[in-house]
Structure formats: structure tokens, C-alpha cells
Design a protein around this motif. Structure first.
Motif, PDB file in Angstrom:
ATOM      1  N   LEU A  31      24.801 -41.268  48.772  1.00  0.00           N
ATOM      2  CA  LEU A  31      24.458 -39.706  48.401  1.00  0.00           C
ATOM      3  C   LEU A  31      23.058 -39.743  47.687  1.00  0.00           C
ATOM      4  N   ASP A  32      22.850 -40.654  46.720  1.00  0.00           N
ATOM      5  CA  ASP A  32      21.383 -40.511  46.156  1.00  0.00           C
ATOM      6  C   ASP A  32      20.387 -40.626  47.045  1.00  0.00           C
ATOM      7  N   THR A  33      20.440 -41.537  48.008  1.00  0.00           N
ATOM      8  CA  THR A  33      19.403 -42.182  48.731  1.00  0.00           C
ATOM      9  C   THR A  33      19.206 -40.792  49.997  1.00  0.00           C
ATOM     10  N   ILE A  34      20.230 -40.285  50.358  1.00  0.00           N
ATOM     11  CA  ILE A  34      20.290 -39.017  51.207  1.00  0.00           C
ATOM     12  C   ILE A  34      19.681 -37.931  50.484  1.00  0.00           C
ATOM     13  N   GLY A  35      19.914 -37.790  49.297  1.00  0.00           N
ATOM     14  CA  GLY A  35      19.304 -36.599  48.497  1.00  0.00           C
ATOM     15  C   GLY A  35      17.724 -36.965  48.186  1.00  0.00           C
ATOM     16  N   SER A  36      17.297 -38.192  47.989  1.00  0.00           N
ATOM     17  CA  SER A  36      16.008 -38.706  47.766  1.00  0.00           C
ATOM     18  C   SER A  36      15.224 -38.562  49.200  1.00  0.00           C
ATOM     19  N   ILE A  37      15.621 -38.864  50.146  1.00  0.00           N
ATOM     20  CA  ILE A  37      15.093 -38.694  51.345  1.00  0.00           C
ATOM     21  C   ILE A  37      14.874 -37.373  51.761  1.00  0.00           C
ATOM     22  N   ALA A  38      15.903 -36.371  51.515  1.00  0.00           N
ATOM     23  CA  ALA A  38      15.832 -34.959  51.650  1.00  0.00           C
ATOM     24  C   ALA A  38      14.618 -34.323  50.935  1.00  0.00           C
ATOM     25  N   GLU A  39      14.599 -34.909  49.660  1.00  0.00           N
ATOM     26  CA  GLU A  39      13.579 -34.490  48.655  1.00  0.00           C
ATOM     27  C   GLU A  39      12.243 -34.802  49.108  1.00  0.00           C
ATOM     28  N   ASP A  40      12.122 -36.111  49.548  1.00  0.00           N
ATOM     29  CA  ASP A  40      10.791 -36.403  50.111  1.00  0.00           C
ATOM     30  C   ASP A  40      10.371 -35.591  51.404  1.00  0.00           C
ATOM     31  N   GLY A  41      11.337 -35.579  52.136  1.00  0.00           N
ATOM     32  CA  GLY A  41      11.073 -34.609  53.420  1.00  0.00           C
ATOM     33  C   GLY A  41      10.640 -33.155  53.067  1.00  0.00           C
ATOM     34  N   ASP A  42      11.166 -32.552  51.915  1.00  0.00           N
ATOM     35  CA  ASP A  42      10.733 -31.159  51.365  1.00  0.00           C
ATOM     36  C   ASP A  42       9.467 -31.250  51.052  1.00  0.00           C
ATOM     37  N   ARG A  43       9.028 -32.435  50.270  1.00  0.00           N
ATOM     38  CA  ARG A  43       7.657 -32.532  49.721  1.00  0.00           C
ATOM     39  C   ARG A  43       6.752 -32.797  50.808  1.00  0.00           C
ATOM     40  N   MET A  44       6.973 -33.449  51.796  1.00  0.00           N
ATOM     41  CA  MET A  44       6.216 -33.401  52.880  1.00  0.00           C
ATOM     42  C   MET A  44       6.173 -32.173  53.701  1.00  0.00           C
ATOM     43  N   GLY A  45       7.190 -31.443  53.837  1.00  0.00           N
ATOM     44  CA  GLY A  45       7.085 -30.193  54.719  1.00  0.00           C
ATOM     45  C   GLY A  45       6.343 -29.206  53.872  1.00  0.00           C
ATOM     46  N   ALA A  46       6.242 -29.291  52.753  1.00  0.00           N
ATOM     47  CA  ALA A  46       5.492 -28.092  51.861  1.00  0.00           C
ATOM     48  C   ALA A  46       4.130 -28.221  52.058  1.00  0.00           C
ATOM     49  N   ILE A  47       3.534 -27.671  53.092  1.00  0.00           N
ATOM     50  CA  ILE A  47       2.220 -27.619  53.489  1.00  0.00           C
ATOM     51  C   ILE A  47       1.372 -26.866  52.758  1.00  0.00           C
ATOM     52  N   GLU A  48       2.019 -25.946  52.036  1.00  0.00           N
ATOM     53  CA  GLU A  48       1.337 -25.044  51.166  1.00  0.00           C
ATOM     54  C   GLU A  48       0.705 -25.645  49.910  1.00  0.00           C
ATOM     55  N   ASN A  49       1.023 -26.639  49.385  1.00  0.00           N
ATOM     56  CA  ASN A  49       0.637 -27.525  48.527  1.00  0.00           C
ATOM     57  C   ASN A  49      -0.557 -28.257  49.043  1.00  0.00           C
ATOM     58  N   LYS A  50      -1.682 -28.265  48.318  1.00  0.00           N
ATOM     59  CA  LYS A  50      -2.955 -28.589  48.803  1.00  0.00           C
ATOM     60  C   LYS A  50      -3.095 -30.045  48.500  1.00  0.00           C
ATOM     61  N   GLY A  51      -2.669 -30.963  48.787  1.00  0.00           N
ATOM     62  CA  GLY A  51      -2.693 -32.291  48.101  1.00  0.00           C
ATOM     63  C   GLY A  51      -2.238 -33.236  49.084  1.00  0.00           C
ATOM     64  N   ASP A  52      -2.199 -34.407  48.591  1.00  0.00           N
ATOM     65  CA  ASP A  52      -1.775 -35.623  49.771  1.00  0.00           C
ATOM     66  C   ASP A  52      -0.259 -35.888  49.117  1.00  0.00           C
ATOM     67  N   SER A  53       0.512 -35.230  49.821  1.00  0.00           N
ATOM     68  CA  SER A  53       2.019 -35.345  49.307  1.00  0.00           C
ATOM     69  C   SER A  53       2.431 -36.943  49.519  1.00  0.00           C
ATOM     70  N   ILE A  54       1.908 -37.594  50.435  1.00  0.00           N
ATOM     71  CA  ILE A  54       2.454 -39.105  50.892  1.00  0.00           C
ATOM     72  C   ILE A  54       1.895 -40.051  49.875  1.00  0.00           C
ATOM     73  N   ALA A  55       0.654 -39.692  49.252  1.00  0.00           N
ATOM     74  CA  ALA A  55       0.035 -40.452  48.269  1.00  0.00           C
ATOM     75  C   ALA A  55       0.634 -40.334  46.977  1.00  0.00           C
ATOM     76  N   GLN A  56       1.166 -39.105  46.897  1.00  0.00           N
ATOM     77  CA  GLN A  56       1.683 -38.717  45.632  1.00  0.00           C
ATOM     78  C   GLN A  56       3.039 -39.315  45.454  1.00  0.00           C
ATOM     79  N   MET A  57       3.581 -39.495  46.587  1.00  0.00           N
ATOM     80  CA  MET A  57       5.170 -40.053  46.633  1.00  0.00           C
ATOM     81  C   MET A  57       5.043 -41.508  46.566  1.00  0.00           C
ATOM     82  N   ALA A  58       3.846 -42.064  47.295  1.00  0.00           N
ATOM     83  CA  ALA A  58       3.668 -43.579  46.794  1.00  0.00           C
ATOM     84  C   ALA A  58       3.542 -44.023  45.370  1.00  0.00           C
ATOM     85  N   ALA A  59       2.832 -42.936  44.817  1.00  0.00           N
ATOM     86  CA  ALA A  59       2.483 -43.289  43.407  1.00  0.00           C
ATOM     87  C   ALA A  59       3.677 -43.105  42.552  1.00  0.00           C
TER      88      ALA A  59
END
Length: 182
Positions: free
Chosen positions: A81-109
Motif C-alpha cells: 500500500l505504501d509503495t502504491i501510494g508513493s508511485i501514485a504520488e510520483d505520478g501526480d508530481r510528474m503530471g503536474a506540468i504547471e510546476n516549472k521545474g524538473d520534477s524527475i530531478a527533484q524526485m531523484a534528489a
């Protein structure tokens, strides 16, 4: 002239006496005692001490197989359940194109930063201790006194005393007349 002469002879007695005599024999009484002392037999079987260490072991993580399997299964479900929630949160962060930043680099950091493990002090549960005592069994035997009494006796032989009198000289009075003129 006439003279009167009187002569007397007293009585003479002889006597023999024999003292009274008492011969006694005494047999002392006898008492025979035979004693049996009192006894007590005491028996107590050992009590039953039960120590259940399950709460102590559970509090430090040592569990039996069935509880350990159930806890691992629950942790596995929670991890899924925690992994599914984390993956869904990462997907939400990548899907938020309104944020001007590199969301993949931020998730890696964010994934490289780990918090140091915390130390939590918790009390260890006490074991469950039960003691069941067995009752005392005793068998008293009373003491006994057996006795035999032989009474004493007094045997006596009595001889009475005696006094024997014998006359050795009888009394006599002689009266005579003597003519003194001649």
C-alpha cells in the motif's frame, strides 16, 4: 512368861518373759512402662511454577511462527500500500506540468536523502508468572504408653510376747509361843 514369836516368809516369784516378735518381708511394687513415640509423616509434592515469556519475547520482536507469519503478511500488505501510494504520488508530481521545474530531478534528489534511523526506548513487557502450590499431606500417629503394675506386698509373721510366773517360795507365817521363864 510367855513370849510370842512370829516369823514370816515372803513369797518368791520367778518369771520368764519372751518379747513379742514381728517378722516382716516387703516386696516392692514394680512398674513396667513401654512407650511408643508419636510420629507425623509430612509430604508435600512440589508446586507447579509456570513462566510465560511470550509478552517479553513479543516486545523485543521474537514471536512464534504463526504470529510472525501474520505480522510479516501485515507488513507486506502495508509495504504494498505504501509503495502504491508513493508511485501514485510520483505520478501526480510528474503530471503536474504547471510546476516549472524538473520534477524527475527533484524526485531523484528526494530519493537519495535518507533520514537517520531514530532510537525509541520502549519498556519490555513482564513475563506472566503463575505458581500453583499443592496442599500439604500429613499423617499423624499418636503415641502410646503401655504399662504393667505389679503391686507390692507385705508379709508379716507375728509372735505375741509371753510372761510365765512360777512360785519358788510360798509365803508362810509361823506363830509360836515360847516360855521364857524356864
Amino acid at each position: 512368861m510367855l513370849r510370842l514369836t512370829i516369823s514370816s516368809q515372803p513369797i518368791k516369784l520367778e518369771y520368764t518373759s519372751q518379747n513379742a516378735q514381728l517378722d516382716q518381708q516387703t516386696i516392692l511394687p514394680k512398674l513396667q512402662l513401654e512407650t511408643t513415640p508419636a510420629t507425623v509423616e509430612i509430604h508435600q509434592s512440589q508446586g507447579e511454577l509456570t513462566i510465560d515469556q511470550t509478552p517479553c519475547r513479543y516486545s523485543i520482536g521474537l514471536k512464534n511462527i504463526s504470529d510472525f507469519s501474520r505480522d510479516i503478511a501485515n507488513q507486506g500488505k502495508q509495504a504494498v500500500l505504501d509503495t502504491i501510494g508513493s508511485i501514485a504520488e510520483d505520478g501526480d508530481r510528474m503530471g503536474a506540468i504547471e510546476n516549472k521545474g524538473d520534477s524527475i530531478a527533484q524526485m531523484a534528489a528526494d530519493s537519495t536523502i535518507e533520514e537517520p534511523p531514530g532510537i525509541t526506548l520502549v519498556p519490555i513487557d513482564a513475563p506472566i508468572i503463575r505458581y500453583e502450590a499443592n496442599p500439604v499431606q500429613f499423617n499423624p500417629t499418636p503415641g502410646k504408653i503401655n504399662y504393667f503394675v505389679e503391686p507390692g506386698t507385705v508379709n508379716g509373721d507375728y509372735h505375741p510376747g509371753s510372761v510365765d510366773f512360777r512360785i519358788t517360795q510360798y509365803p508362810s507365817v509361823q506363830i509360836g509361843v515360847v516360855d521364857v521363864n524356864a
